[in-house]
Design a protein around this motif. Sequence first.
Motif, PDB file in Angstrom:
ATOM      1  N   GLY A 194     -29.981  23.082 114.259  1.00 16.95           N
ATOM      2  CA  GLY A 194     -31.026  24.095 114.215  1.00 16.95           C
ATOM      3  C   GLY A 194     -30.537  25.453 113.761  1.00 16.95           C
ATOM      4  O   GLY A 194     -31.075  26.482 114.187  1.00 16.95           O
ATOM      5  N   GLN A 195     -29.507  25.478 112.916  1.00 15.58           N
ATOM      6  CA  GLN A 195     -28.899  26.724 112.425  1.00 15.58           C
ATOM      7  C   GLN A 195     -28.378  27.591 113.573  1.00 15.58           C
ATOM      8  O   GLN A 195     -28.268  28.805 113.435  1.00 15.58           O
ATOM      9  N   GLN A 196     -28.041  26.975 114.706  1.00 18.75           N
ATOM     10  CA  GLN A 196     -27.589  27.731 115.880  1.00 18.75           C
ATOM     11  C   GLN A 196     -26.137  27.454 116.235  1.00 18.75           C
ATOM     12  O   GLN A 196     -25.600  28.102 117.133  1.00 18.75           O
ATOM     13  N   ILE A 197     -25.513  26.497 115.573  1.00 21.74           N
ATOM     14  CA  ILE A 197     -24.151  26.098 115.906  1.00 21.74           C
ATOM     15  C   ILE A 197     -23.236  26.503 114.757  1.00 21.74           C
ATOM     16  O   ILE A 197     -23.531  26.231 113.592  1.00 21.74           O
ATOM     17  N   ALA A 198     -22.136  27.147 115.104  1.00 21.68           N
ATOM     18  CA  ALA A 198     -21.211  27.639 114.086  1.00 21.68           C
ATOM     19  C   ALA A 198     -20.186  26.566 113.731  1.00 21.68           C
ATOM     20  O   ALA A 198     -19.782  25.762 114.575  1.00 21.68           O
ATOM     21  N   SER A 199     -19.795  26.549 112.466  1.00 22.08           N
ATOM     22  CA  SER A 199     -18.701  25.716 111.996  1.00 22.08           C
ATOM     23  C   SER A 199     -18.066  26.418 110.810  1.00 22.08           C
ATOM     24  O   SER A 199     -18.669  27.317 110.217  1.00 22.08           O
ATOM     25  N   VAL A 200     -16.870  26.004 110.471  1.00 23.68           N
ATOM     26  CA  VAL A 200     -16.169  26.642 109.357  1.00 23.68           C
ATOM     27  C   VAL A 200     -16.926  26.414 108.052  1.00 23.68           C
ATOM     28  O   VAL A 200     -17.092  27.330 107.246  1.00 23.68           O
ATOM     29  N   GLY A 201     -17.383  25.191 107.842  1.00 21.52           N
ATOM     30  CA  GLY A 201     -18.144  24.904 106.634  1.00 21.52           C
ATOM     31  C   GLY A 201     -19.417  25.726 106.550  1.00 21.52           C
ATOM     32  O   GLY A 201     -19.820  26.163 105.464  1.00 21.52           O
ATOM     33  N   LYS A 202     -20.064  25.961 107.694  1.00 18.48           N
ATOM     34  CA  LYS A 202     -21.287  26.759 107.713  1.00 18.48           C
ATOM     35  C   LYS A 202     -21.003  28.203 107.343  1.00 18.48           C
ATOM     36  O   LYS A 202     -21.781  28.835 106.613  1.00 18.48           O
ATOM     37  N   ILE A 203     -19.884  28.746 107.807  1.00 18.41           N
ATOM     38  CA  ILE A 203     -19.508  30.114 107.455  1.00 18.41           C
ATOM     39  C   ILE A 203     -19.292  30.242 105.952  1.00 18.41           C
ATOM     40  O   ILE A 203     -19.757  31.193 105.315  1.00 18.41           O
ATOM     41  N   ILE A 204     -18.582  29.280 105.371  1.00 13.54           N
ATOM     42  CA  ILE A 204     -18.345  29.312 103.928  1.00 13.54           C
ATOM     43  C   ILE A 204     -19.656  29.213 103.166  1.00 13.54           C
ATOM     44  O   ILE A 204     -19.871  29.920 102.170  1.00 13.54           O
ATOM     45  N   GLN A 205     -20.576  28.362 103.624  1.00  7.33           N
ATOM     46  CA  GLN A 205     -21.875  28.209 102.957  1.00  7.33           C
ATOM     47  C   GLN A 205     -22.680  29.496 103.026  1.00  7.33           C
ATOM     48  O   GLN A 205     -23.318  29.905 102.048  1.00  7.33           O
ATOM     49  N   VAL A 206     -22.655  30.188 104.169  1.00  7.96           N
ATOM     50  CA  VAL A 206     -23.391  31.444 104.318  1.00  7.96           C
ATOM     51  C   VAL A 206     -22.784  32.518 103.423  1.00  7.96           C
ATOM     52  O   VAL A 206     -23.510  33.269 102.748  1.00  7.96           O
ATOM     53  N   GLN A 207     -21.465  32.615 103.404  1.00  8.63           N
ATOM     54  CA  GLN A 207     -20.815  33.623 102.559  1.00  8.63           C
ATOM     55  C   GLN A 207     -21.090  33.367 101.085  1.00  8.63           C
ATOM     56  O   GLN A 207     -21.307  34.311 100.314  1.00  8.63           O
ATOM     57  N   THR A 208     -21.130  32.119 100.687  1.00  5.66           N
ATOM     58  CA  THR A 208     -21.471  31.790  99.300  1.00  5.66           C
ATOM     59  C   THR A 208     -22.910  32.167  99.002  1.00  5.66           C
ATOM     60  O   THR A 208     -23.219  32.666  97.914  1.00  5.66           O
ATOM     61  N   GLY A 209     -23.810  31.933  99.960  1.00 11.80           N
ATOM     62  CA  GLY A 209     -25.209  32.298  99.758  1.00 11.80           C
ATOM     63  C   GLY A 209     -25.410  33.789  99.586  1.00 11.80           C
ATOM     64  O   GLY A 209     -26.322  34.214  98.860  1.00 11.80           O
ATOM     65  N   TYR A 210     -24.563  34.591 100.226  1.00 12.06           N
ATOM     66  CA  TYR A 210     -24.638  36.043 100.080  1.00 12.06           C
ATOM     67  C   TYR A 210     -23.740  36.554  98.950  1.00 12.06           C
ATOM     68  O   TYR A 210     -23.501  37.763  98.855  1.00 12.06           O
ATOM     69  N   LEU A 211     -23.260  35.627  98.112  1.00 10.38           N
ATOM     70  CA  LEU A 211     -22.433  35.946  96.944  1.00 10.38           C
ATOM     71  C   LEU A 211     -21.121  36.618  97.320  1.00 10.38           C
ATOM     72  O   LEU A 211     -20.541  37.368  96.526  1.00 10.38           O
ATOM     73  N   GLN A 212     -20.628  36.338  98.514  1.00  8.81           N
ATOM     74  CA  GLN A 212     -19.329  36.851  98.945  1.00  8.81           C
ATOM     75  C   GLN A 212     -18.256  35.799  98.626  1.00  8.81           C
ATOM     76  O   GLN A 212     -17.604  35.248  99.501  1.00  8.81           O
ATOM     77  N   PHE A 213     -18.066  35.568  97.328  1.00  8.65           N
ATOM     78  CA  PHE A 213     -17.203  34.477  96.893  1.00  8.65           C
ATOM     79  C   PHE A 213     -15.738  34.663  97.276  1.00  8.65           C
ATOM     80  O   PHE A 213     -15.083  33.683  97.668  1.00  8.65           O
ATOM     81  N   PRO A 214     -15.153  35.856  97.180  1.00  3.44           N
ATOM     82  CA  PRO A 214     -13.758  35.994  97.614  1.00  3.44           C
ATOM     83  C   PRO A 214     -13.556  35.689  99.102  1.00  3.44           C
ATOM     84  O   PRO A 214     -12.586  35.032  99.475  1.00  3.44           O
ATOM     85  N   ALA A 215     -14.478  36.149  99.950  1.00  5.37           N
ATOM     86  CA  ALA A 215     -14.365  35.854 101.387  1.00  5.37           C
ATOM     87  C   ALA A 215     -14.529  34.354 101.635  1.00  5.37           C
ATOM     88  O   ALA A 215     -13.806  33.762 102.448  1.00  5.37           O
ATOM     89  N   ALA A 216     -15.490  33.731 100.941  1.00  6.19           N
ATOM     90  CA  ALA A 216     -15.680  32.289 101.086  1.00  6.19           C
ATOM     91  C   ALA A 216     -14.450  31.527 100.595  1.00  6.19           C
ATOM     92  O   ALA A 216     -14.044  30.514 101.197  1.00  6.19           O
ATOM     93  N   ALA A 217     -13.840  31.992  99.511  1.00  8.94           N
ATOM     94  CA  ALA A 217     -12.642  31.333  98.984  1.00  8.94           C
ATOM     95  C   ALA A 217     -11.480  31.434  99.966  1.00  8.94           C
ATOM     96  O   ALA A 217     -10.727  30.473 100.154  1.00  8.94           O
ATOM     97  N   ALA A 218     -11.334  32.590 100.616  1.00  8.50           N
ATOM     98  CA  ALA A 218     -10.266  32.749 101.603  1.00  8.50           C
ATOM     99  C   ALA A 218     -10.472  31.798 102.773  1.00  8.50           C
ATOM    100  O   ALA A 218      -9.530  31.154 103.257  1.00  8.50           O
ATOM    101  N   ASN A 219     -11.718  31.693 103.253  1.00  4.54           N
ATOM    102  CA  ASN A 219     -12.011  30.742 104.332  1.00  4.54           C
ATOM    103  C   ASN A 219     -11.744  29.310 103.892  1.00  4.54           C
ATOM    104  O   ASN A 219     -11.263  28.482 104.679  1.00  4.54           O
ATOM    105  N   ALA A 220     -12.071  28.993 102.633  1.00  5.14           N
ATOM    106  CA  ALA A 220     -11.855  27.641 102.125  1.00  5.14           C
ATOM    107  C   ALA A 220     -10.366  27.310 102.057  1.00  5.14           C
ATOM    108  O   ALA A 220      -9.962  26.177 102.372  1.00  5.14           O
TER     109      ALA A 220
END
Length: 304
Positions: free
Chosen positions: A254-280
């Motif tokens: 329900g979009q209420q549980i955090a995971s590493v993959g979810k963080i990367i997906q959110v950062q990519t959605g907000y066009l924060q590609f360098p931050a998403a790449a670092a997490n990846a």
Amino acid sequence: MATIDLPSHAQDEPVKHRRAPAWLQATPLSLTFLLFFIVPLVITLIVSFWDFNEYQIIPAFTLKNYAAIFNGCSSMTDVCVTLKTYWSTLKFCAIVWTVTLLLGFSIAYFLAFHVRTTSMQTILFLVCTIPFWTSNVIRMISWMPLLGRNGLVNQALLGAHLIDQPLEWLLYSNFSVVLAFVHLYTFFMIVPIFNAMMRIDRSLLEAARDAGASGWQVIRDVVLPLSKTGIVIGSIFVITIVMGDFLTVGVMGGQQIASVGKIIQVQTGYLQFPAAAANAIILLAVVLMIVWGLTRVVDIRKEL
């Protein structure tokens, strides 16, 4: 009878001719591996060191992306967000791995040793692939009419007077996320374990039984050790998929549980590609360490 000594280059020539086809056969796979794995990985690593703002990516070297990930992790009084997220992801991974291993080993054992005919093994094996006939999203959505507040499970429990009010934890919870993971990925554990079991010499099982071993002892001392290669391969499949999954966590949680993959997906959605790449990159390092640990238990190259 006289012998003729050939020059060394003439002796080596047939060997070179024999080696040439092997290199030619490996070239397409090597190029594919280079183009679709190594190159994107290198690009991701490079972008993880770039700067960015709300409007653009700035190709200037910086460590702030990695510093932001571990911000607050040096505090001894509280656990930082990154460690909490990795703990949540690893918890899901451990639970799903345990359940899929038990289910996968049991199903593979039944198919390999209790189903006598090859045709029936094939039919039952195809039954295991039924979940893959539809997309992951449809398979996850199919649980909602069952697990929802007004779903069939709650209605059945209420009708049987086993509960006084609907169970809220059946859907959009850790339970529903684990259930979806097990539903989606148990097959990845069944296949390699079944393949390993089919290679076991049946005379070993007969010898163990003739020596007085019980059914559990045969499984523990014969089947399990000889199936360890399949167990490790299946474990690698399940762990690597669960660690990077964000769709299942988002839909079933329900979009209420955090995971590493979810963080990367959110950062990519907000066009924060360098931050998403670092997490990846960090996620990749963690997964590689887990895989390295599994390969230390069993040398897959020697066992295959």
